[in-house]
Motif scaffolding. Sequence first.
Motif, mmCIF file in Angstrom:
data_model
loop_
_atom_site.group_PDB
_atom_site.id
_atom_site.type_symbol
_atom_site.label_atom_id
_atom_site.label_comp_id
_atom_site.label_asym_id
_atom_site.label_seq_id
_atom_site.Cartn_x
_atom_site.Cartn_y
_atom_site.Cartn_z
ATOM 1 N N SER A 243 52.919 43.250 83.838
ATOM 2 C CA SER A 243 53.931 43.079 82.799
ATOM 3 C C SER A 243 53.292 42.760 81.450
ATOM 4 N N PRO A 244 53.598 43.519 80.411
ATOM 5 C CA PRO A 244 53.082 43.164 79.085
ATOM 6 C C PRO A 244 53.595 41.813 78.606
ATOM 7 N N LEU A 245 54.774 41.410 79.062
ATOM 8 C CA LEU A 245 55.312 40.121 78.657
ATOM 9 C C LEU A 245 54.467 38.984 79.217
ATOM 10 N N TRP A 246 53.984 39.103 80.464
ATOM 11 C CA TRP A 246 53.137 38.062 81.030
ATOM 12 C C TRP A 246 51.824 37.968 80.274
ATOM 13 N N HIS A 247 51.204 39.102 79.993
ATOM 14 C CA HIS A 247 49.938 39.098 79.261
ATOM 15 C C HIS A 247 50.130 38.498 77.872
ATOM 16 N N GLY A 248 51.216 38.884 77.192
ATOM 17 C CA GLY A 248 51.476 38.337 75.869
ATOM 18 C C GLY A 248 51.797 36.860 75.898
ATOM 19 N N THR A 249 52.559 36.439 76.898
ATOM 20 C CA THR A 249 52.923 35.029 77.023
ATOM 21 C C THR A 249 51.695 34.166 77.294
ATOM 22 N N GLN A 250 50.851 34.609 78.220
ATOM 23 C CA GLN A 250 49.641 33.841 78.524
ATOM 24 C C GLN A 250 48.721 33.759 77.313
ATOM 25 N N LEU A 251 48.587 34.877 76.593
ATOM 26 C CA LEU A 251 47.757 34.868 75.395
ATOM 27 C C LEU A 251 48.334 33.918 74.342
ATOM 28 N N SER A 252 49.635 33.922 74.198
ATOM 29 C CA SER A 252 50.284 33.035 73.229
ATOM 30 C C SER A 252 50.139 31.572 73.632
ATOM 31 N N ARG A 253 50.169 31.299 74.917
ATOM 32 C CA ARG A 253 50.003 29.913 75.374
ATOM 33 C C ARG A 253 48.583 29.413 75.102
ATOM 34 N N THR A 266 41.543 36.132 79.024
ATOM 35 C CA THR A 266 42.091 36.210 77.669
ATOM 36 C C THR A 266 41.760 37.557 77.030
ATOM 37 N N VAL A 267 40.524 38.002 77.216
ATOM 38 C CA VAL A 267 40.126 39.315 76.691
ATOM 39 C C VAL A 267 40.926 40.420 77.362
ATOM 40 N N THR A 268 41.185 40.264 78.656
ATOM 41 C CA THR A 268 41.984 41.251 79.381
ATOM 42 C C THR A 268 43.386 41.368 78.803
ATOM 43 N N HIS A 269 43.971 40.238 78.444
ATOM 44 C CA HIS A 269 45.312 40.261 77.841
ATOM 45 C C HIS A 269 45.322 41.140 76.589
ATOM 46 N N VAL A 270 44.343 40.917 75.725
ATOM 47 C CA VAL A 270 44.281 41.665 74.467
ATOM 48 C C VAL A 270 44.055 43.149 74.726
ATOM 49 N N LEU A 271 43.099 43.464 75.591
ATOM 50 C CA LEU A 271 42.775 44.862 75.863
ATOM 51 C C LEU A 271 43.940 45.589 76.533
ATOM 52 N N TYR A 272 44.627 44.912 77.422
ATOM 53 C CA TYR A 272 45.755 45.539 78.123
ATOM 54 C C TYR A 272 46.868 45.873 77.146
ATOM 55 N N LEU A 273 47.215 44.931 76.287
ATOM 56 C CA LEU A 273 48.289 45.169 75.325
ATOM 57 C C LEU A 273 47.886 46.231 74.303
ATOM 58 N N ALA A 274 46.625 46.200 73.869
ATOM 59 C CA ALA A 274 46.148 47.210 72.921
ATOM 60 C C ALA A 274 46.143 48.597 73.558
ATOM 61 N N ALA A 275 45.789 48.669 74.845
ATOM 62 C CA ALA A 275 45.791 49.956 75.546
ATOM 63 C C ALA A 275 47.210 50.510 75.661
#
Length: 294
Positions: A243-253, A266-275
Amino acid sequence: MTEPNTAADAATPADKAAGSGAPGTRAIRETAKARRRGSWYVAEHRFRVMRSYGQTVVMTAIGNPIIYLYAMGVGLATLVDGNLGAGAVNGVSYLAFVAPALLCSAAITVASEEFTYPILLGFKWNPIFYGMNAAPIQPGQIMNGIVISVAVRMFVTCGIFYVFMLLFGAIPSPVGFLVVFSSLLTGLGFGAVLMGYTSTLTEDTGQIAMVVRFVILPMTLFSGTFFPLAVLPVYLQWIGWISPLWHGTQLSRVFAYGAVEPIWLTVTHVLYLAALLAVGWLWARRVTVRRLNK
């Protein structure tokens, strides 16, 4: 030899040739300008359209954080913190835990509004995309302009939400302002894929409503928005992982209160959303080129 008595008589043949070609030259220059700035012209058009429902945009941007943060801060957070303790959820208050998720959800909401029906409108109900394509504006620039306009609206919405988070004391970290950018990336990452999908639709038979009911709503419930993802059974946690929402939420936290997690995650969150943003954007551009150049 008689002296010329008018400006026209005094003009040289070169001047006359340049003057007679001025309208054509000006048209070529304007065409080239439109080709260079086509994306911004489309974005300007979208801003003008947004003015027609500007009151809704403003009221939503201000009302949502007040309602949700007040409900969580005074209502649910009081019960959770009273029963589990002020730092029982990830070491912070429940309001600080849930506020970054609400911010990312607000970005997802903007994406679901701007990357769905306006796209279908431009292709089918009011096929203005075809009119733009008949001008010097290229199909790819149409999608670029839409992304630019949505990014601006999303940035303003997230910025207002962030201000209210500060007022409610939901941002303990000194680098908490970065949640505006992480939520923006979240909304655009999800929205770009949604834009690509909507671009493929030729008829509205309820597909967008189905996306809201069976994608966005479950994504909100199973992405660690209101409770840690680890609380869910293992066989349901995979929903959060994709879920992009989970990745974004964790990064925001991580930015909001320094949530502890491995740096590779944390890097995975950014790369996943950017991809997601890159894939969805390219998908929408390719579909638009194919549909408009038939």
